[in-house]
Design a protein around this motif. Structure first.
Motif, PDB file in Angstrom:
ATOM      1  N   GLY A 185       0.792  -1.219   0.000  1.00 21.71           N
ATOM      2  CA  GLY A 185       0.000   0.000   0.000  1.00 21.71           C
ATOM      3  C   GLY A 185       0.822   1.265   0.000  1.00 21.71           C
ATOM      4  N   ASP A 186       0.121   2.388  -0.078  1.00 20.38           N
ATOM      5  CA  ASP A 186       0.768   3.705  -0.074  1.00 20.38           C
ATOM      6  C   ASP A 186       1.304   4.043   1.315  1.00 20.38           C
ATOM      7  OD1 ASP A 186       0.163   4.104  -2.738  1.00 20.38           O
ATOM      8  OD2 ASP A 186      -1.694   5.202  -2.320  1.00 20.38           O
ATOM      9  N   GLY A 204      -0.326   1.727   4.095  1.00 18.54           N
ATOM     10  CA  GLY A 204      -1.769   1.507   4.054  1.00 18.54           C
ATOM     11  C   GLY A 204      -2.160   0.050   4.177  1.00 18.54           C
ATOM     12  N   GLY A 205      -1.189  -0.853   3.936  1.00 14.31           N
ATOM     13  CA  GLY A 205      -1.461  -2.282   4.072  1.00 14.31           C
ATOM     14  C   GLY A 205      -0.689  -2.938   5.190  1.00 14.31           C
ATOM     15  N   ALA A 241      -6.112 -25.939  11.833  1.00 15.31           N
ATOM     16  CA  ALA A 241      -4.949 -25.055  11.952  1.00 15.31           C
ATOM     17  C   ALA A 241      -4.304 -24.931  10.578  1.00 15.31           C
ATOM     18  CB  ALA A 241      -3.950 -25.605  12.970  1.00 15.31           C
ATOM     19  N   TRP A 242      -4.195 -23.713  10.089  1.00 17.54           N
ATOM     20  CA  TRP A 242      -3.606 -23.524   8.771  1.00 17.54           C
ATOM     21  C   TRP A 242      -3.033 -22.118   8.651  1.00 17.54           C
ATOM     22  CZ3 TRP A 242      -8.732 -23.022   9.810  1.00 17.54           C
ATOM     23  CH2 TRP A 242      -9.404 -21.914   9.296  1.00 17.54           C
ATOM     24  N   ALA A 243      -2.200 -21.947   7.641  1.00 17.58           N
ATOM     25  CA  ALA A 243      -1.630 -20.643   7.309  1.00 17.58           C
ATOM     26  C   ALA A 243      -2.141 -20.242   5.935  1.00 17.58           C
ATOM     27  CB  ALA A 243      -0.113 -20.703   7.324  1.00 17.58           C
ATOM     28  N   GLY A 244      -2.478 -18.962   5.785  1.00 16.86           N
ATOM     29  CA  GLY A 244      -3.007 -18.468   4.532  1.00 16.86           C
ATOM     30  C   GLY A 244      -2.151 -17.352   3.958  1.00 16.86           C
ATOM     31  N   LEU A 245      -1.747 -17.502   2.709  1.00 15.38           N
ATOM     32  CA  LEU A 245      -1.059 -16.450   1.981  1.00 15.38           C
ATOM     33  C   LEU A 245      -2.113 -15.673   1.203  1.00 15.38           C
ATOM     34  CD1 LEU A 245       1.673 -15.190   1.137  1.00 15.38           C
ATOM     35  CD2 LEU A 245       1.682 -16.787  -0.802  1.00 15.38           C
ATOM     36  N   ARG A 246      -2.215 -14.374   1.445  1.00 15.43           N
ATOM     37  CA  ARG A 246      -3.343 -13.609   0.930  1.00 15.43           C
ATOM     38  C   ARG A 246      -2.943 -12.360   0.163  1.00 15.43           C
ATOM     39  NH1 ARG A 246      -6.713 -10.704   5.518  1.00 15.43           N
ATOM     40  NH2 ARG A 246      -7.566 -12.822   5.656  1.00 15.43           N
ATOM     41  N   TYR A 247      -3.906 -11.915  -0.655  1.00 11.31           N
ATOM     42  CA  TYR A 247      -3.820 -10.607  -1.288  1.00 11.31           C
ATOM     43  C   TYR A 247      -5.121  -9.875  -0.994  1.00 11.31           C
ATOM     44  CZ  TYR A 247      -4.017  -6.884  -4.727  1.00 11.31           C
ATOM     45  OH  TYR A 247      -4.145  -5.654  -5.318  1.00 11.31           O
ATOM     46  N   ASP A 253      -3.952   3.944  -1.463  1.00 12.75           N
ATOM     47  CA  ASP A 253      -4.053   2.500  -1.636  1.00 12.75           C
ATOM     48  C   ASP A 253      -3.682   1.759  -0.348  1.00 12.75           C
ATOM     49  OD1 ASP A 253      -4.446   0.098  -3.008  1.00 12.75           O
ATOM     50  OD2 ASP A 253      -2.333  -0.027  -3.558  1.00 12.75           O
ATOM     51  N   GLY A 254      -4.560   0.853   0.048  1.00 11.25           N
ATOM     52  CA  GLY A 254      -4.283   0.013   1.205  1.00 11.25           C
ATOM     53  C   GLY A 254      -4.078  -1.442   0.826  1.00 11.25           C
ATOM     54  N   SER A 255      -3.933  -1.711  -0.472  1.00 11.11           N
ATOM     55  CA  SER A 255      -3.761  -3.088  -0.933  1.00 11.11           C
ATOM     56  C   SER A 255      -2.473  -3.689  -0.373  1.00 11.11           C
ATOM     57  CB  SER A 255      -3.744  -3.143  -2.459  1.00 11.11           C
ATOM     58  OG  SER A 255      -4.948  -2.616  -2.995  1.00 11.11           O
TER      59      SER A 255
END
Length: 206
Positions: free
Chosen positions: A42-43, A60-61, A162-168, A194-196
């Motif tokens: 993000g910005d 922002g992210g 129980a798990w790990a998540g890779l996210r966008y 931008d907060g992406s």
């Protein structure tokens, strides 16, 4: 003979009780859920400069997210749904001040389970009460942003609970109120920010 039969019956009941409990547990559909992770992107919403020439940016992210909620997964189903209330914050500190960008995202994500370990998901993220607060030597700068709605996409790996998540995450912020040194400022010139971001989130259902 009666005593023997009674003893055998009690023993059978004790042996079958854990099995029945396991079956009942396996049949659950709703679970509590906690999550925590780290994000980046993000910005630059604000920054602090230090006397040694270094600088800390508030993104922002960024940066840390902690949440709790529920997981719904019917026993044996290849799909699941999670809903969480989160606290998401990026922070910088100095001896004579501090800066914080924080918000409270609500997330609803649906997953399709490819096998026992892998899952893919997508959902919505409603961000409430995003705020930037900066204070340096008693001088204040505060920006309140409008609530915003974003999109989450995630790939997860782990076991059932129980798990790990890779996210966008894709989201943007628009200023609502802007105060510098206690005086209201125009927000039109700030534009959207931008907060992406990308992130790695760990989940545990109980």
């Amino acid at each position: 003979m009666k005593k023997l039969m009674m003893t055998m019956s009690i023993s059978a009941a004790l042996v079958s009780a854990p099995a029945m409990a396991d079956e009942a547990k396996a049949g659950r559909s709703f679970f509590g859920l906690v999550s925590t992770g780290i994000t980046y992107g993000g910005d630059t919403m604000g920054y602090m400069e230090y006397t040694n020439g270094s600088r800390a940016d508030l993104k922002g992210g960024g940066l840390f997210q902690l949440g709790g909620g529920f997981m719904f997964r019917p026993h044996g189903a290849p799909y699941s749904l999670i809903g969480t209330i989160n606290y998401h914050v990026d922070r910088a500190n100095a001896k004579n001040g501090e800066a914080t960008f924080d918000r409270k995202p609500l997330e609803l994500i649906g997953y399709y389970h490819l096998d026992r370990n892998w899952r893919i998901g997508a959902g919505v993220r409603r961000v409430l009460d995003p705020k930037l607060k900066m204070e340096l030597d008693g001088r204040h700068l505060d920006v309140d942003y409008k609530d915003t709605t974003g999109m989450v996409m995630e790939v997860g790996y782990g076991v059932d609970r129980a798990w790990a998540g890779l996210r966008y995450v894709h989201e943007q912020y628009e200023a609502k109120h802007f105060n510098r040194l206690g005086r209201p400022q125009e927000t039109q010139n700030l534009g959207k920010q931008d907060g992406s971001h990308v992130g790695l989130i760990g989940y545990f259902a109980f």
